[in-house]
Design a protein around this motif. Structure first.
Motif, PDB file in Angstrom:
ATOM      1  N   ASN A  98     101.788   7.107  96.905  1.00  0.00           N
ATOM      2  CA  ASN A  98     102.849   8.119  96.908  1.00  0.00           C
ATOM      3  C   ASN A  98     103.725   8.047  95.658  1.00  0.00           C
ATOM      4  O   ASN A  98     104.894   8.445  95.684  1.00  0.00           O
ATOM      5  CB  ASN A  98     103.716   7.971  98.159  1.00  0.00           C
ATOM      6  CG  ASN A  98     102.971   8.396  99.411  1.00  0.00           C
ATOM      7  OD1 ASN A  98     102.218   9.373  99.401  1.00  0.00           O
ATOM      8  ND2 ASN A  98     103.155   7.664 100.488  1.00  0.00           N
ATOM      9  N   LYS A  99     103.176   7.573  94.562  1.00  0.00           N
ATOM     10  CA  LYS A  99     103.931   7.481  93.320  1.00  0.00           C
ATOM     11  C   LYS A  99     104.127   8.861  92.681  1.00  0.00           C
ATOM     12  O   LYS A  99     103.414   9.802  93.017  1.00  0.00           O
ATOM     13  CB  LYS A  99     103.216   6.539  92.351  1.00  0.00           C
ATOM     14  CG  LYS A  99     103.161   5.099  92.835  1.00  0.00           C
ATOM     15  CD  LYS A  99     102.451   4.204  91.843  1.00  0.00           C
ATOM     16  CE  LYS A  99     102.399   2.761  92.339  1.00  0.00           C
ATOM     17  NZ  LYS A  99     101.702   1.865  91.388  1.00  0.00           N
ATOM     18  N   PRO A 100     105.084   8.989  91.769  1.00  0.00           N
ATOM     19  CA  PRO A 100     105.342  10.288  91.114  1.00  0.00           C
ATOM     20  C   PRO A 100     104.176  10.721  90.225  1.00  0.00           C
ATOM     21  O   PRO A 100     103.365   9.908  89.788  1.00  0.00           O
ATOM     22  CB  PRO A 100     106.598  10.019  90.271  1.00  0.00           C
ATOM     23  CG  PRO A 100     107.194   8.774  90.828  1.00  0.00           C
ATOM     24  CD  PRO A 100     106.060   7.962  91.358  1.00  0.00           C
ATOM     25  N   VAL A 101     104.136  12.006  89.934  1.00  0.00           N
ATOM     26  CA  VAL A 101     103.110  12.555  89.054  1.00  0.00           C
ATOM     27  C   VAL A 101     103.281  12.004  87.642  1.00  0.00           C
ATOM     28  O   VAL A 101     104.396  11.840  87.157  1.00  0.00           O
ATOM     29  CB  VAL A 101     103.164  14.094  89.049  1.00  0.00           C
ATOM     30  CG1 VAL A 101     104.486  14.612  88.510  1.00  0.00           C
ATOM     31  CG2 VAL A 101     101.990  14.679  88.280  1.00  0.00           C
ATOM     32  N   THR A 102     102.151  11.678  87.008  1.00  0.00           N
ATOM     33  CA  THR A 102     102.166  11.215  85.620  1.00  0.00           C
ATOM     34  C   THR A 102     101.385  12.152  84.704  1.00  0.00           C
ATOM     35  O   THR A 102     101.681  12.243  83.514  1.00  0.00           O
ATOM     36  CB  THR A 102     101.553   9.808  85.484  1.00  0.00           C
ATOM     37  OG1 THR A 102     100.137   9.880  85.753  1.00  0.00           O
ATOM     38  CG2 THR A 102     102.208   8.830  86.453  1.00  0.00           C
TER      39      THR A 102
END
Length: 210
Positions: A162-166
């Motif tokens: 669920n990490k942020p978009v890169t």
């Protein structure tokens, strides 16, 4: 573009909607329970529909440039849902002559990449055994895609986070990135949106991973 998103209340689906709106697309989000959908936007239309009934989905896909689906099992108990619901989407698209479809599958359905260690292969075998029903469901789904008249792409990420978009990840058409062990749901959504206009991904499985 005019996009329709199925599975829009899920982690990947909501990211597709958010990022699609941010990119200036007109987005239709198809949901079973509108109360679970929290995204807002000027170019957003939310439709409630019975995903098991293709006739009720035709209006949601008619005239769209592409359909993106985050439909899939959230647990082993849901195994079977990906193929069943994607079949309804395919029927609606074919009835409305809409061709471009991108779906979420899983890395184990792709070929084992070069460079996998013995440990990688052992872990993959364990995962395949534990989640056999889920992956069997996805294999049926991919078989239905291959038999359809759509210009489909099956996006195959490994473990989801669920990490942020890169926007920084690897993709391999027809294969899997070596030692690709995870990918954020937000970056799966980013990859799917980026592939809409990529002819190299049509009628292909595409491995994506960090």
């Amino acid at each position: 573009m005019k996009l329709t998103v199925f599975g829009a209340t899920g982690g990947i689906g909501q990211e597709i909607v958010r990022q699609g709106l941010a990119a200036g697309h007109q987005v239709t989000a198809v949901v079973r329970d509108p109360a679970r959908f929290t995204v807002e936007g000027e170019r957003l239309e939310v439709r409630q529909a019975d995903l098991t009934a293709p006739e009720t989905l035709r209006g949601a896909v008619a005239g769209r440039d592409a359909v993106l689906s985050g439909l899939g099992a959230r647990s082993r108990a849901d195994a079977g849902i990906a193929a069943r619901l994607t079949r309804s989407v395919l029927a609606a698209m074919e009835a409305e002559h809409v061709r471009r479809l991108l779906v979420v599958s899983a890395a184990p359905l792709g070929p084992v990449p070069d460079g996998h260690t013995v440990l990688d292969k052992t872990m993959l075998a364990i995962i395949n055994s534990v989640l056999k029903d889920v992956y069997d469901d996805l294999r049926v789904m991919e078989g239905d895609l291959a038999a359809s008249a759509t210009d489909w792409t099956s996006v195959r990420p490994p473990k989801l986070t669920n990490k942020p978009v890169t926007g920084r990840y690897r993709s391999v058409v027809g294969g899997s990135p070596p030692r690709g062990r995870s990918l954020a749901r937000a970056d799966v959504a980013h990859a799917m949106l980026a592939m809409i206009d990529d002819p190299a991904t049509v009628k292909q499985g595409v491995g994506v991973a960090y």
